[in-house]
Design a protein around this motif. Structure first.
Motif, PDB file in Angstrom:
ATOM      1  N   VAL A 184       0.852  -1.185   0.000  1.00 22.22           N
ATOM      2  CA  VAL A 184       0.000   0.000   0.000  1.00 22.22           C
ATOM      3  C   VAL A 184       0.895   1.245   0.000  1.00 22.22           C
ATOM      4  CG1 VAL A 184      -1.813   1.206   1.256  1.00 22.22           C
ATOM      5  CG2 VAL A 184      -1.686  -1.302   1.340  1.00 22.22           C
ATOM      6  N   GLY A 208      -2.108   6.009   0.843  1.00 23.99           N
ATOM      7  CA  GLY A 208      -3.051   5.343  -0.057  1.00 23.99           C
ATOM      8  C   GLY A 208      -4.278   4.857   0.682  1.00 23.99           C
ATOM      9  N   LEU A 229      -7.302   1.363  -4.238  1.00 28.41           N
ATOM     10  CA  LEU A 229      -6.208   0.535  -4.737  1.00 28.41           C
ATOM     11  C   LEU A 229      -6.734  -0.581  -5.620  1.00 28.41           C
ATOM     12  CD1 LEU A 229      -3.912   0.201  -1.605  1.00 28.41           C
ATOM     13  CD2 LEU A 229      -3.559   1.584  -3.657  1.00 28.41           C
ATOM     14  N   ASP A 230      -5.932  -0.969  -6.605  1.00 25.46           N
ATOM     15  CA  ASP A 230      -6.318  -2.083  -7.471  1.00 25.46           C
ATOM     16  C   ASP A 230      -6.134  -3.402  -6.724  1.00 25.46           C
ATOM     17  OD1 ASP A 230      -3.413  -3.192  -8.891  1.00 25.46           O
ATOM     18  OD2 ASP A 230      -3.460  -1.332  -7.726  1.00 25.46           O
ATOM     19  N   THR A 278      -2.475  -4.720  -6.068  1.00 25.05           N
ATOM     20  CA  THR A 278      -1.736  -4.082  -4.975  1.00 25.05           C
ATOM     21  C   THR A 278      -2.190  -4.627  -3.631  1.00 25.05           C
ATOM     22  OG1 THR A 278      -1.510  -2.082  -6.283  1.00 25.05           O
ATOM     23  CG2 THR A 278      -1.164  -1.857  -3.922  1.00 25.05           C
TER      24      THR A 278
END
Lengths: 198, 198
Positions: free
Chosen positions: A174, A178, A183-184, A187
């Motif tokens: 991360v 973030g 986040l995708d 990740t």
């Protein structure tokens, strides 16, 4: 358009080719430059000419500078055995901005790509291998982008260097500040797999 | 940062002062320029120098060109009695892009602003008044921005020119391709008040 005189029109067209500028913002930038003739336009023309005359790639690492061997490669203090491999100069500059890495760099100049016909010889990988001995490198940090091509290239280099030098790569997880929600999945998966005990 | 050599760093700092570019995109643009040295950096430096050497405001209308009197003011065909008053050169260029106006322009160079100490004399309004007779202007089109300052300036000019020349302003309403849902209340109000019978 006939109304606009040639030198101004020519400048707008060249400016529009810069990344981050389009035809409209190039026109705006050129008007701004004309208004700030003495303060910005003249110095900028001179600065561009100076860079055009002096900028060259470092023969050792591929960084951009104004001498054949860049300041980082010239610095004794940075010959500490750590070598950070990056894809391009922008990545090197990003690493330097953080100020945390005090070793040297090796700029590949791209990533391996069978599709685009980019092989190891196009990427300054032979130069990387020869630097390991020449500079007494103890650890190679692979700071390639977390893309498919970047990771393919990292694997290739790791194969070449195995048993010759310690290898590492940047941690994935991360980003600072973030938010999980943005986040995708990749990740989050990487961050979870690399979780640390508190 | 000491690592980056002076000419490159100086160019990045100057580029970052362009509208539309910040420190990060300036760095990206400079790297791009260094990579495209012959195709872009050298021509761009020359084009900037050419504009710095030749660009000047038209003494008559305030447009930017490479001669003391711009092409539009020189053109006999455009001396058709129509004079379009705009705030700045960017607005003139926007009007010219549409290609629909075939008269001449008068660039004010800003708007009246008591707060910023901008009075009529700072705005080329005296030159506007003297052009009415000198060029036999029959209609002045006030194409000032639909902002408070723009409209204040339009009212001031209208007061000065009343009884001397026909006055008009650009129509206000829904922009072509505009969706009502995304328009502000002021635009919808103006469009409704100026509605046309079919």
């Amino acid at each position: 358009m006939s109304r606009r005189n040639d030198p101004i029109e020519a400048l707008i067209e060249l400016m529009a080719r810069l990344p981050g500028l389009g035809p409209r913002s190039a026109r705006r930038a050129v008007l701004y430059l004309i208004r700030k003739r003495a303060a910005l336009l003249v110095p900028l023309a001179a600065a561009m000419q100076a860079v055009a005359d002096s900028a060259r790639p470092c023969l050792n690492c591929g960084n951009v500078g104004t001498s054949d061997i860049c300041e980082i490669c010239q610095s004794e203090a940075r010959g500490n055995g750590l070598l950070c491999v990056v894809e391009d100069v922008a990545d090197l500059w990003a690493m330097e901005r953080s100020g945390v890495f005090r070793g040297r760099y090796h700029v590949l100049g791209g990533t391996l790509s069978a599709l685009d016909g980019v092989g190891p010889d196009e990427l300054r990988i032979p130069q990387l291998l020869s630097r390991i001995e020449a500079e007494g490198v103890s650890e190679v940090i692979l700071a390639l982008n977390a893309t498919v091509d970047g990771q393919t290239t990292a694997h290739y280099i790791a194969d070449q260097l195995e048993d010759r030098v310690a290898l590492s790569s940047l941690a994935q997880g991360v980003p600072i500040g973030g938010e999980l929600d943005y986040l995708d999945d990749g990740t989050i998966t990487a961050a979870l797999n690399a979780r640390k005990r508190l």
